[in-house]
Write an enzyme that holds these catalytic residues in place. Structure first.
Site, PDB file in Angstrom:
ATOM      1  N   ARG A   1      -0.015  -9.205  10.869  1.00 60.18           N
ATOM      2  CA  ARG A   1       1.269  -8.545  11.163  1.00 60.18           C
ATOM      3  C   ARG A   1       2.422  -9.524  11.022  1.00 60.18           C
ATOM      4  O   ARG A   1       3.575  -9.132  10.953  1.00 60.18           O
ATOM      5  CB  ARG A   1       1.306  -7.964  12.588  1.00 60.18           C
ATOM      6  CG  ARG A   1       0.315  -6.863  12.905  1.00 60.18           C
ATOM      7  CD  ARG A   1       0.328  -5.776  11.914  1.00 60.18           C
ATOM      8  NE  ARG A   1      -0.720  -5.995  10.927  1.00 60.18           N
ATOM      9  CZ  ARG A   1      -0.768  -5.369   9.760  1.00 60.18           C
ATOM     10  NH1 ARG A   1       0.150  -4.501   9.429  1.00 60.18           N
ATOM     11  NH2 ARG A   1      -1.725  -5.622   8.895  1.00 60.18           N
TER      12      ARG A   1
ATOM     13  N   GLN B   1      -9.377  -3.519   7.670  1.00 54.26           N
ATOM     14  CA  GLN B   1      -8.498  -3.037   8.729  1.00 54.26           C
ATOM     15  C   GLN B   1      -9.045  -1.793   9.393  1.00 54.26           C
ATOM     16  O   GLN B   1      -8.304  -1.028  10.007  1.00 54.26           O
ATOM     17  CB  GLN B   1      -7.101  -2.775   8.170  1.00 54.26           C
ATOM     18  CG  GLN B   1      -6.389  -4.050   7.768  1.00 54.26           C
ATOM     19  CD  GLN B   1      -4.940  -3.804   7.411  1.00 54.26           C
ATOM     20  OE1 GLN B   1      -4.161  -3.370   8.237  1.00 54.26           O
ATOM     21  NE2 GLN B   1      -4.583  -4.053   6.160  1.00 54.26           N
TER      22      GLN B   1
ATOM     23  N   LYS C   1       0.804  -1.194   0.000  1.00 56.08           N
ATOM     24  CA  LYS C   1       0.000   0.000   0.000  1.00 56.08           C
ATOM     25  C   LYS C   1       0.858   1.275   0.000  1.00 56.08           C
ATOM     26  O   LYS C   1       0.677   2.160  -0.840  1.00 56.08           O
ATOM     27  CB  LYS C   1      -0.881  -0.028   1.253  1.00 56.08           C
ATOM     28  CG  LYS C   1      -1.716   1.164   1.451  1.00 56.08           C
ATOM     29  CD  LYS C   1      -2.302   1.112   2.850  1.00 56.08           C
ATOM     30  CE  LYS C   1      -1.196   1.168   3.888  1.00 56.08           C
ATOM     31  NZ  LYS C   1      -1.532   1.955   5.072  1.00 56.08           N
ATOM     32  N   THR C   2       1.793   1.331   0.916  1.00 58.68           N
ATOM     33  CA  THR C   2       2.613   2.532   1.015  1.00 58.68           C
ATOM     34  C   THR C   2       3.452   2.704  -0.232  1.00 58.68           C
ATOM     35  O   THR C   2       3.664   3.822  -0.718  1.00 58.68           O
ATOM     36  CB  THR C   2       3.531   2.454   2.249  1.00 58.68           C
ATOM     37  OG1 THR C   2       2.742   2.061   3.370  1.00 58.68           O
ATOM     38  CG2 THR C   2       4.158   3.791   2.542  1.00 58.68           C
TER      39      THR C   2
ATOM     40  N   ASP D   1      -4.365   8.252   2.717  1.00 56.75           N
ATOM     41  CA  ASP D   1      -3.905   6.968   3.240  1.00 56.75           C
ATOM     42  C   ASP D   1      -4.927   6.465   4.258  1.00 56.75           C
ATOM     43  O   ASP D   1      -5.619   7.251   4.886  1.00 56.75           O
ATOM     44  CB  ASP D   1      -2.544   7.205   3.924  1.00 56.75           C
ATOM     45  CG  ASP D   1      -1.863   5.903   4.274  1.00 56.75           C
ATOM     46  OD1 ASP D   1      -2.258   4.863   3.732  1.00 56.75           O
ATOM     47  OD2 ASP D   1      -0.919   5.943   5.094  1.00 56.75           O
ATOM     48  N   GLU D   2      -5.031   5.178   4.430  1.00 51.44           N
ATOM     49  CA  GLU D   2      -5.907   4.595   5.460  1.00 51.44           C
ATOM     50  C   GLU D   2      -7.318   5.169   5.394  1.00 51.44           C
ATOM     51  O   GLU D   2      -7.897   5.576   6.404  1.00 51.44           O
ATOM     52  CB  GLU D   2      -5.340   4.860   6.866  1.00 51.44           C
ATOM     53  CG  GLU D   2      -3.913   4.432   7.067  1.00 51.44           C
ATOM     54  CD  GLU D   2      -3.750   2.955   7.414  1.00 51.44           C
ATOM     55  OE1 GLU D   2      -4.709   2.172   7.149  1.00 51.44           O
ATOM     56  OE2 GLU D   2      -2.678   2.591   7.911  1.00 51.44           O
TER      57      GLU D   2
END
Length: 791
Positions: free
Chosen positions: A635, A289, A70-71, A258-259
């Site tokens: 994670r 998420q 994503k980043t 973002d997010e």
DNA sequence: TCGCGCCCTGTTTTT
DNA sequence: CAGGGCGCGA
């Protein structure tokens, strides 16, 4: 990463100036791309990622599952826009939620396109960008551009004052709760006048909206904004000033978020206003998420994206680069129990790896022992401890794990503990600096006017407050006026005179001294450092160290105001990462991080899923808890270890606990139940019953405690204590009301008056609002008229 | 006004 | 179990 092959865009006139942003990929754009050598930053992207990067025009939703890069997509996209000369860095708005994310993005863009990222003034958190905009147009929303940003602490103190002034019992109606109510309104961009009658009833018998309004008014008087205002006031600014909005709509050619799944209504509205200009908004997120519903995040925002932004493209990133197949399958299977999701199928090409383990323990102590043992084994195998994390549901779980680690001598670090700027000494020091910068900062002044102890107390403060409120001036100014009278006792008067003189001097030195020196001077001369030096308690040394750290970090800023802003919005505890330590943190804090090995203790009903989430949010709460579980599992790169205990201590009492329902939702093919050898050696069930019995008998000795415990267990809702009101209270309240509503007329010599403190007297002379009064008992005094009423 | 000690409450997660 | 608030005594 070589990047010399593309020109810095500064020289190009961005083509969008002339070409309205309409065609998805204009001819010129394609030509420009063809003309340059294969862009190195694009290589290595998979097809979906590449599409997410290159679809520049129009609204775009990128659904990025856990570990799908994503980043990377976000940063590459920005690099792409800059490198192709489509827009200047200063024309890109990129918002994140955390400072960490913003920082990371800046760094990664920097690596992609060289130093250009420095020139991205609009990359930051919602709050920091909101602040920046608000400062430029502060006067349009009733603030000055140097407004202060209140943290939660200030906010609550302010609300407490309001509650007190309104004679609302802050025991029954805690300021903290009101703060939450107001926050939740601000999260939804609801202004005081728009609070529905029903919701107003959520606090103090329907007075909530009224209190909210007073709070907002008070903020304006104080020239202050709270966290919520940074967004809500910006929205108001935009709505009430179309020209200002248009300006920003023009400026921000490309918007990246973002997010996105964590945005609340206010943030959504904020974004929508800005995106209405050019419609080039790209939101990246993962509905699975979304774990901040409790603080107002709306999963709906991401679910409705295509509806909100017509013509939106959607790109799904489903190739996971992080976890093994077993881990991924376990997480996917679990999250599939949620309804109302956009749906993604994560896949990996890595080998299956180890299964996710599920381990039961007799009690939470044993659970901690198991974690410790497993980590010790890993350590002796040569594993890197910085790649191990323990992720807990609530911070209270950390203690036992920490205790165990301390015993074993395992190095660990707790992430997301109390923040640097939340520490007492830092707040105090900040309050001093705030007063130096702005003598109108009442909350700051109030915080430190008797710190270190100067013999000033509540009585003095009340007098100061009363005058300040009456005269409509800040506390410090009110204090100045009071110094001219005999309202205050001589000792307090002298002390305050000195204090004010100090602040005057420091404020003057603002111009002459370098700000770091000034800060040191202030802390020194105020006696604040001396206070801690004299303190014999064990943490005093640490506090002094923190103060030094504060002054040190000042050096990175050009002046005090910019530093203060940084601290209120950004400052984090200095974390020395990179040494080999196990990380302990909450699941929330773990979002966006990854580790080889992840321990997930406490998978028990009531704890996880958390009972309160269930009570308050019902099914939505359960689904959010499940997403949290999903975040936790994903994670892990190589090893995920889920654990539960049969007994856990809650408020110091042992409770029998059942394994989390989430455990039953895991796919058998990808998990394995590991026998914990010691798990049942205590005798299991019998011990359990015995424990409960022992608990009750043991407590009978302590009657109040036992009664409380008994009340605690079944009582989850609001326990309306029968006849909870104390009879005496009302009388006192009534008295105060009568007193504060008394008229304050002007007096002339000869008038008979009554003073709250000095009793009856006769006015001798008047000078402005200062009266010389001969009191019957107290003799001749100079007082201000607001303290006097006609006798 | 300060400091101590008792009692009560609550304990998810945070920009 | 702990932290905060409040009341009391000095």
């Amino acid at each position: 990463m070589p990047h010399s092959h593309f020109d810095p865009p500064y020289n190009d006139s961005p083509s969008a100036d002339s070409a309205p942003a309409s065609s998805p990929l204009s001819l010129s754009e394609r030509a420009r791309q063809a003309a340059r050598p294969a862009d190195s930053y694009l290589t290595g992207l998979n097809p979906e990622q590449r599409r997410a990067v290159e679809t520049i025009e129009g609204p775009l939703l990128v659904l990025a599952g856990a570990g799908t890069g994503k980043t990377r997509v976000l940063t590459t996209r920005i690099a792409h826009i800059i490198a192709t000369g489509t827009a200047f860095p200063s024309q890109i708005l990129a918002v994140t939620f955390t400072n960490k994310a913003a920082r990371e993005m800046k760094e990664r863009i920097g690596r992609l396109v060289g130093s250009v990222a420095e020139g991205m003034p609009w990359l930051g958190t919602f709050h920091s960008i909101g602040t920046k905009i608000l400062r430029r147009h502060a006067e349009l929303v009733g603030l000055r551009s140097d407004f202060t940003i209140l943290d939660t602490d200030d906010q609550i103190r302010l609300l407490k004052q309001i509650l007190r002034a309104e004679n609302i019992d802050d025991k029954r109606w805690p300021a903290r709760q009101l703060a939450n109510v107001i926050d939740s309104w601000k999260n939804r961009a609801i202004t005081p006048d728009r609070v529905s009658a029903g919701e107003a009833h959520s606090f103090a018998q329907g007075r909530a909206a009224e209190l909210y309004k007073m709070y907002q008014e008070r903020l304006k008087v104080l020239n202050a904004a709270d966290f919520g205002d940074l967004l809500v006031e910006t929205i108001r600014l935009f709505r009430e000033n179309p020209d200002v909005l248009a300006n920003y709509q023009q400026r921000f050619r490309y918007i990246l978020v973002d997010e996105y799944q964590d945005t609340n209504v206010a943030q959504y509205l904020w974004l929508r206003l800005l995106a209405q200009g050019r419609h080039n908004i790209c939101c990246v997120g993962d509905d699975d998420q979304s774990i901040y519903g409790w603080r107002g995040a709306e999963v709906d925002n991401i679910l409705r994206f295509e509806h909100d932004f017509p013509g939106a493209g959607v790109v799904r990133l489903e190739r996971n680069y992080r976890s093994t197949a077993h881990i991924l399958a376990t997480a996917s299977h679990l999250i599939a129990h949620n309804e109302g999701r956009l749906g993604k199928t994560l896949r990996t090409e890595d080998d299956p790896g180890q299964r996710v383990t599920i381990t039961g323990a007799w009690d939470s102590e044993e659970e901690a022992r198991q974690i410790g043992e497993a980590i010790e084994n890993a350590q002796s195998r040569g594993d890197d401890l910085s790649q191990v994390a323990v992720l807990v549901r609530i911070s209270a779980q950390m203690r036992e794990v920490e205790d165990r680690f301390v015993q074993l001598g395992l190095p660990y670090r707790v992430i997301g503990g109390p923040r640097f700027y939340e520490r007492l000494e830092i707040r105090d020091a900040m309050a001093y600096l705030r007063c130096v910068v702005s003598q109108a900062d009442d909350l700051a002044f109030e915080r430190i006017f008797n710190t270190p102890k100067r013999g000033l107390g509540d009585a003095t403060l009340q007098t100061m407050h009363a005058y300040a409120r009456h005269a409509g001036v800040p506390l410090m100014q009110a204090t100045r006026a009071l110094l001219e009278t005999e309202e205050l006792k001589p000792r307090q008067r002298t002390t305050l005179r000195d204090l004010i003189a100090n602040f005057d001097r420091w404020s003057r030195q603002l111009e002459t001294l370098p700000h770091t020196e000034l800060a040191e001077t202030v802390l020194e001369e105020s006696g604040y450092t001396a206070m801690w030096q004299a303190d014999r308690s064990p943490d005093a040394a640490g506090r002094l160290e923190n103060l030094k750290e504060l002054v040190r970090s000042l050096e990175e800023f050009p002046d005090l105001p910019s530093f203060l802003e940084h601290v209120s919005l950004v400052m984090e505890a200095a974390e020395s990462d990179s040494d080999a330590r196990v990380s302990i943190m909450t699941l929330h804090a773990a979002k966006g991080l990854e580790f080889d090995t992840v321990f997930l203790p406490g998978w028990e009903e009531g704890l996880f899923p958390n009972q309160r989430a269930l009570d308050e949010q019902g099914r939505a709460g359960l689904e959010e808890e499940r997403r949290l579980a999903y975040v936790g599992i994903t994670r892990a790169r190589k090893s995920a270890r889920i654990m539960f205990a049969s007994n856990r201590r809650i408020h110091g009492l042992w409770n029998a606990t059942a394994p989390s329902r989430f455990i039953d939702e895991l796919p058998e093919a990808h998990v394995e139940v590991t026998e914990a050898p010691a798990a049942y050696s205590y005798g299991g069930y019998a011990r359990n019953r015995f424990d409960q019995a022992a608990g009750s008998f043991g407590s009978t000795y302590d009657t109040p405690g036992w009664t409380r415990a008994r009340q605690n267990t079944p009582n989850t809702g609001h326990a309306t204590s029968p006849g909870g009101r104390r009879g005496g209270n009302r009388v006192i309240e009534g008295e105060i009301v009568a007193r504060s509503s008394g008229p304050s007329s002007t007096f002339k010599p000869g008038d008979r008056v009554f003073h709250q403190k000095f009793g009856p007297g006769t006015v001798e002379s008047c000078e402005g609002n200062k009266l010389a009064i001969e009191f019957d008992k107290a003799g001749r005094k100079t007082v201000v008229d607001s303290f006097v009423k006609p006798a």
